[in-house]
Scaffold this active site. Structure first.
Site, PDB file in Angstrom:
ATOM      1  N   SER A   1       0.823  -1.207   0.000  1.00 54.36           N
ATOM      2  CA  SER A   1       0.000   0.000   0.000  1.00 54.36           C
ATOM      3  C   SER A   1       0.856   1.255   0.000  1.00 54.36           C
ATOM      4  CB  SER A   1      -0.906  -0.014   1.223  1.00 54.36           C
ATOM      5  OG  SER A   1      -1.745   1.098   1.165  1.00 54.36           O
TER       6      SER A   1
ATOM      7  N   LYS B   1      -5.188  -6.170   3.520  1.00 55.11           N
ATOM      8  CA  LYS B   1      -5.035  -5.085   2.539  1.00 55.11           C
ATOM      9  C   LYS B   1      -6.415  -4.612   2.066  1.00 55.11           C
ATOM     10  CE  LYS B   1      -3.007  -2.440  -0.591  1.00 55.11           C
ATOM     11  NZ  LYS B   1      -3.980  -2.092  -1.601  1.00 55.11           N
TER      12      LYS B   1
ATOM     13  N   HIS C   1      -7.858  -2.517   4.703  1.00 49.35           N
ATOM     14  CA  HIS C   1      -7.210  -1.204   4.652  1.00 49.35           C
ATOM     15  C   HIS C   1      -7.867  -0.317   3.596  1.00 49.35           C
ATOM     16  CE1 HIS C   1      -4.571   1.507   2.432  1.00 49.35           C
ATOM     17  NE2 HIS C   1      -4.068   1.833   3.605  1.00 49.35           N
ATOM     18  N   ASN C   2      -8.013  -0.855   2.400  1.00 54.55           N
ATOM     19  CA  ASN C   2      -8.595  -0.055   1.326  1.00 54.55           C
ATOM     20  C   ASN C   2     -10.032   0.348   1.654  1.00 54.55           C
ATOM     21  OD1 ASN C   2      -6.228  -0.812   0.105  1.00 54.55           O
ATOM     22  ND2 ASN C   2      -7.142  -1.133  -1.897  1.00 54.55           N
TER      23      ASN C   2
ATOM     24  N   GLU D   1     -10.115   3.051   4.040  1.00 55.63           N
ATOM     25  CA  GLU D   1      -9.760   4.261   3.272  1.00 55.63           C
ATOM     26  C   GLU D   1     -11.028   4.846   2.613  1.00 55.63           C
ATOM     27  OE1 GLU D   1      -6.368   3.511   0.686  1.00 55.63           O
ATOM     28  OE2 GLU D   1      -7.364   4.649  -0.881  1.00 55.63           O
TER      29      GLU D   1
END
Ligand code: 2AM
Length: 484
Positions: A130, A185, A188-189, A192
């Site tokens: 990332s 991941k 995480h996105n 976001e």
């Protein structure tokens, strides 16, 4: 003797090239290959000129140039390209060699590929990388998962090239078995998506409700960045609001209000539904992008659908602080939901996740980097078994401090007709989560009425199931299973 490479990277798009240069900076010898072979020489003649990078013009050559056990990282498009890359590599590998997928693969693909390669005697890693192009070059946040035996093979390289926390700890650690790294991941996105949406809602309310100029909002976000909200996304928002087009006007106001998306927010929302965990703020953030994309319909509807268009009157500075607190409270709910979902995923897919550690993987190098993540780490240090971040003393006190403002902001926006899907759904979740009783008693009655789905009673043992013939007509037969 010909010099051998420490690792190979296949796929010389920007991310691949930058990771190679980053590895080279840290003293590693990298073998570089690309399907379109001309890009190899192009890379060596330009960005990689003067480095130790070794170009390889075929898969065989790539494999032959590596030290044993081999480590080969695929930086190709997620999906079929990864499967094709693996297929092409396999005939040339020896047992114990390791393939690494550094793309944005769906975690279920990574689970499948890990199993498949391990069965053949190879090792596999699916790693989240990332931080975009800049992160790949200067230090990304890295989230590797897969074959545990593969971690010692790549640990030094990965930790050398990763971003570091302000205390100097690399933002890269082993996440867990098979698809765990790609799952984290994806989380995480998705987080976001949520962070971006709540910032956009704050901006919308300040612009539409308070009539603040971009110049004023730049000052507001700059100030907020010195509070608990200190983060990369708040910082770049302040920068964006200050950016002037050639005519001196704010560029942001000239940008078409139609959001794009690549799918990780959707993946996480779909997965949350599969797991039965209400990740409402992130799902609303995905839907908000979908609604924004219906620009033509919105333009037509704006002409005919009635609603208030009032401006907020009163103390603007005080209301700006209300908005900041609403944003902070919503952010806490979003992370609480995201971590709840990861916890359920760990149960479902048999991973052992370290939630405090995950927060620290995101502390630097990636888009959601923030001071806030240190608070999450501290919460899990206090109680590794924490069922929800909302129950941690620090976050509980912070929400309490923000709560009145949060409610005022949502009420005001409803009155004025400004949509705040993330702020308001977060508040609804908060109120639902803290409700000992919800109206699901009525819902169960409805299900039993029309479908004989049965119910349980508050005044009977938990394993006892009831069915009522609500109308006196129909049968007495209840459906055989009680599914919550
Ligand atoms: P290319 O330069 O030959 O197109 C990003 O698209 C990267 O993924 C590029 O390096 C691209 O190679 C590579 N890529 C895309 N599909 C691929 C495939 N099926 N096999 C190998 N590499 C692929």
């Amino acid at each position: 003797m010909e010099k051998k490479g420490d690792i190979a990277v296949i796929g010389l798009a920007v991310m691949g090239q930058n990771l190679i240069l980053n590895m080279n900076d840290h003293g590693y010898t990298v073998v570089a290959h690309n399907r379109t072979v001309s890009k190899v020489d192009e890379f060596l003649d330009n960005a990689a000129k003067g480095t130790k990078v070794i170009g390889a013009h075929s898969i065989e050559e790539t494999v032959g140039l590596l030290k044993m056990p081999r480590k080969i990282m695929l930086m190709v498009k997620a999906g079929e390209a990864v499967d094709q890359g693996i297929e092409k590599l396999l005939p040339h590998l020896s047992p114990g060699d390791c393939i690494i997928d550094g793309g944005n693969s769906h975690f279920t693909d990574t689970i499948r590929r890990t199993t498949c390669l391990e069965e053949k005697g190879f090792l596999y890693i699916g790693t989240g990388v990332s931080g975009g192009e800049e992160g790949a070059r200067r230090g990304p946040s890295m989230m590797p998962g897969g074959s545990p035996r593969a971690w010692p093979l790549v640990k030094d390289i990965f930790r050398a090239i990763a971003a570091r926390t302000p205390d100097g700890v690399p933002c890269c650690d082993w996440v867990g078995d098979n698809g765990a790294g790609h799952y984290v991941k994806m989380a995480h996105n998705a987080i976001e998506y949520g962070d971006m949406q709540i910032i956009c809602e704050a901006y919308h309310l300040m612009k539409q409700g308070l009539g603040l100029t971009s110049r004023r909002m730049h000052a507001v976000f700059s100030r907020w960045n010195k509070t608990e909200l200190d983060s990369y996304l708040i910082e770049i928002t302040a920068d964006i609001l200050a950016y002037r087009d050639d005519d001196g006007k704010a560029l942001v106001e000239k940008i078409l209000d139609k959001a794009g998306q690549k799918g990780t927010g959707k993946w996480f929302s779909v997965n949350s539904l599969d797991l039965g965990i209400p990740v409402t703020l992130i799902a609303e953030a995905v839907y908000a992008r979908c609604l924004s994309a219906l620009k033509d319909e919105r333009v037509a509807a704006a002409k005919v659908l009635a609603g208030p268009h009032a401006k907020i009157t009163g103390d603007a500075a005080a209301f700006v602080e209300d908005i900041r607190r609403a944003l902070l409270a919503s952010k806490i709910v979003s992370y609480a939901q995201g971590f709840m979902c990861m916890r359920e995923a760990a149960r479902e897919y048999h991973w052992t996740l370290d939630y405090g550690n995950i927060a620290m993987l995101w502390r630097s190098g990636c888009i959601i980097r923030s001071v806030f993540l240190e608070r999450i780490k501290a919460a899990y240090d206090r109680n590794p078994g924490l069922s929800s971040l909302l129950l941690d003393d620090y976050f509980r006190a912070l929400i309490d401090k923000c709560q009145k403002s949060w409610r005022r902001v949502v009420m005001t926006a409803v009155r004025m007709g400004v949509p705040l899907p993330a702020f308001s759904s977060a508040l609804a979740f908060y109120d639902g989560y803290r409700s000992e009783k919800l109206p699901a008693n009525l819902l169960q009655a409805q299900r039993d009425y029309f479908g004989a789905h049965t119910y349980r009673r508050l005044d009977a043992p938990a394993d006892k199931i009831f069915h009522t013939n609500w109308t006196g007509r129909g049968g007495e037969v209840a459906s055989g299973t009680y599914t919550v």
